[in-house]
Design an enzyme around this catalytic site. Structure first.
Site, PDB file in Angstrom:
ATOM      1  N   SER A 133       0.845  -1.189   0.000  1.00 58.14           N
ATOM      2  CA  SER A 133       0.000   0.000   0.000  1.00 58.14           C
ATOM      3  C   SER A 133       0.879   1.237   0.000  1.00 58.14           C
ATOM      4  CB  SER A 133      -0.918   0.002   1.219  1.00 58.14           C
ATOM      5  OG  SER A 133      -0.144  -0.088   2.388  1.00 58.14           O
ATOM      6  N   GLU A 148      16.540   2.391  12.786  1.00 59.46           N
ATOM      7  CA  GLU A 148      15.152   1.935  12.877  1.00 59.46           C
ATOM      8  C   GLU A 148      14.375   2.809  13.846  1.00 59.46           C
ATOM      9  OE1 GLU A 148      14.808  -2.841  12.396  1.00 59.46           O
ATOM     10  OE2 GLU A 148      15.797  -2.150  14.222  1.00 59.46           O
ATOM     11  N   GLY A 168      10.115  -0.249  16.437  1.00 56.22           N
ATOM     12  CA  GLY A 168      10.226  -1.361  15.476  1.00 56.22           C
ATOM     13  C   GLY A 168      11.667  -1.786  15.290  1.00 56.22           C
ATOM     14  N   ASP A 218      13.211  -4.611  15.235  1.00 58.21           N
ATOM     15  CA  ASP A 218      13.445  -6.032  14.950  1.00 58.21           C
ATOM     16  C   ASP A 218      14.800  -6.264  14.289  1.00 58.21           C
ATOM     17  OD1 ASP A 218      11.833  -4.723  12.688  1.00 58.21           O
ATOM     18  OD2 ASP A 218      12.739  -6.463  11.714  1.00 58.21           O
ATOM     19  N   SER A 275      15.272   8.835   2.431  1.00 58.26           N
ATOM     20  CA  SER A 275      14.714   7.787   1.571  1.00 58.26           C
ATOM     21  C   SER A 275      13.479   8.187   0.779  1.00 58.26           C
ATOM     22  CB  SER A 275      14.408   6.543   2.400  1.00 58.26           C
ATOM     23  OG  SER A 275      13.449   6.860   3.388  1.00 58.26           O
TER      24      SER A 275
END
Lengths: 329, 329
Positions: free
Chosen positions: B87, B213, B217, B219, B313
């Protein structure tokens, strides 16, 4: 003391002055990117080339002219310092240019100028003298301070070296794009457009240079049509960089000779262009910086099928006003 | 049908793949500007070089990987089309790349995705299939549609050609800046950082690549420390491009080998960086796009005295959210 040149038939700067300014600014001013947008091209049927002076040092093209004017002063004159009155981008351009060149800079600002602007100008190392704009004549005060210090007064647009410096924006643009059919430039006092027109006609013979003013402040358009400088009340518009009441003694004859037409856009059209730049091109552009693009987007002059240079003049808007304008639209 | 590669020991892409991707993207992707800021350097004591992928086509680096992946498919495979579920920026990157390459693109999007994103993806000519994310398994649906059409499924990050494409951002950066001491890159699934690390180590031996990160989040940080892929719940953060629950089978070994450390920043630190970019650098940057810069600004890793590459980004945030985040700070 060097005073602001106001002769009846002034010496007009030429393209060679723009080339000399480009040599002085090389490695000092940012060679700002020229951006394109498929969406903008699809909207207008033109090939638009945006020269992003919002990404210039201190956020506007004004740095070019200020630096070129100070760097062009003879060494002895320079050491006595420079002075300017401005509450906007010219003040910050002068302050930064003076800092880089080791020249003392004094800026006269109205007492009620935004604190952030006063602080930003001081942040570049300039001395700020505040005056009361209701009871004091800023030009007389400027001449007095300049005389006391032996400093050179550098006006925001009506000065050959300022004009030549601003012209380097169009010089860089056309070096990158090649010949253009049309060049759209915003217009306040006319320093940017008269310098850019010198470069455009030299590098892209046959180009048409079109000025863009806010609807409320169309003194340039009136002047071009009347064949003499028309002075208006300070116009009410969100394009605060174009709130000048009149063209200058040097910019007007250059504009008469080199600018094909002057068109106007509404404040609502400026906000639509601001939104386009933020949403589609990820750029923060101040209202004045949107004038030229808004004229293309709203087809105020024919652009279809043409290669069009568009000068984005600056990006100095505080975020609160930026968001307020976009929310209201 | 081409399926998403998920071998136990996958073939890892190498720098030569990034170079081939750069050749494919030449003249197609924008060679985005590398910007600097005296203020940012003064704040951090570093020399920061910002690679502005918010100014990339469709507003994010994702276009690079999507285009490279589609362009790398054999001609016959390509004609049967490509498919992706996303999405976000990957969907738009795929849609635009497919349009440019004349390849049919199908995007699976959740029914409750923002209408603006669905419309933008359709605007690039892609077919959008909506699914119910609560009752339907999107991966199974993706495989089913791919099988029916003979189309190739292109995942958003765990694919060698996607990774190689993303690496061209760092390749262009270092071609322009010369050797760097440090490269800061945001991290979701790890496609961008693993590709950029390939380019960075090849072009700037001795460079340290650091991932960034969102705090909520982390991970990737956990996985790097544990030596195995740790999967977390979808994290709650404004950095929506980094809301991935786990690294991939290809990105993880690359990150283990090439990334020195992973640090985290808070949402408040992201908003401070967004504000800096808008006010000082006149750039609209989405929260995820601020991760790397926020780590430098908040000194999450030592940068003082170093030459530091910072990847911005993307810039795809709607203006209402942008202004809401900045107003709340």
């Amino acid at each position: 003391m060097t005073t602001m040149p106001q002769p009846a038939t002034p010496d007009l700067p030429a393209f060679a002055d723009v080339e000399r300014a480009a040599a002085r600014l090389k490695g000092i001013a940012i060679r700002t990117p020229v951006m394109t947008s498929r969406t903008a091209d699809a909207m207008t049927g033109a090939s638009l080339f945006f020269k992003c002076e919002n990404l210039q040092r201190m956020g506007a093209f004004k740095f070019r002219g200020a630096y070129n004017a100070i760097a062009s002063l003879p060494e002895a004159t320079r050491q006595r310092g420079v002075i300017a009155f401005s509450s906007g981008n010219h003040a910050q351009g002068m302050a930064l240019a003076g800092q880089l060149l080791g020249v003392p800079v004094t800026i006269l600002m109205p007492k009620d100028a935004p604190v952030a602007k006063i602080e930003a100008t001081r942040g570049y190392g300039a001395e700020v003298i505040l005056f009361d704009r209701y009871s004091q004549d800023r030009e007389a005060l400027g001449r007095q301070v300049a005389a006391e210090r032996g400093a050179s007064l550098i006006p925001p647009f009506d000065h050959p070296d300022v004009i030549a410096g601003q012209g380097t924006a169009a010089l860089e643009l056309i070096e990158e794009t090649g010949p253009l059919d049309l060049l759209l430039v915003c217009l306040g006092g006319g320093g940017l457009i008269s310098g850019c027109a010198l470069a455009a006609h030299a590098l892209s013979p046959g180009v048409k240079v079109i000025g863009v003013e806010p609807e409320a402040g169309n003194d340039g358009q009136q002047s071009l049509r009347a064949g003499r400088i028309i002075k208006i009340e300070v116009p009410k518009t969100i394009a605060d960089g174009a709130q000048t009441p009149a063209l200058g003694q040097i910019t007007f004859p250059l504009i008469q000779r080199d600018v094909a037409d002057i068109v106007t856009v509404s404040d609502a059209e400026l906000v639509a262009a601001m939104r386009f730049f933020a949403e589609r091109m990820k750029l923060v552009v101040e209202p004045t910086g949107c004038l030229a693009a808004a004229a293309a987007f709203a087809a105020k002059t024919p652009v279809k099928g043409l290669r069009v240079g568009v000068i984005i003049s600056g990006g100095n808007t505080d975020l609160a006003s930026f968001c307020r304008l976009l929310a209201a639209a």
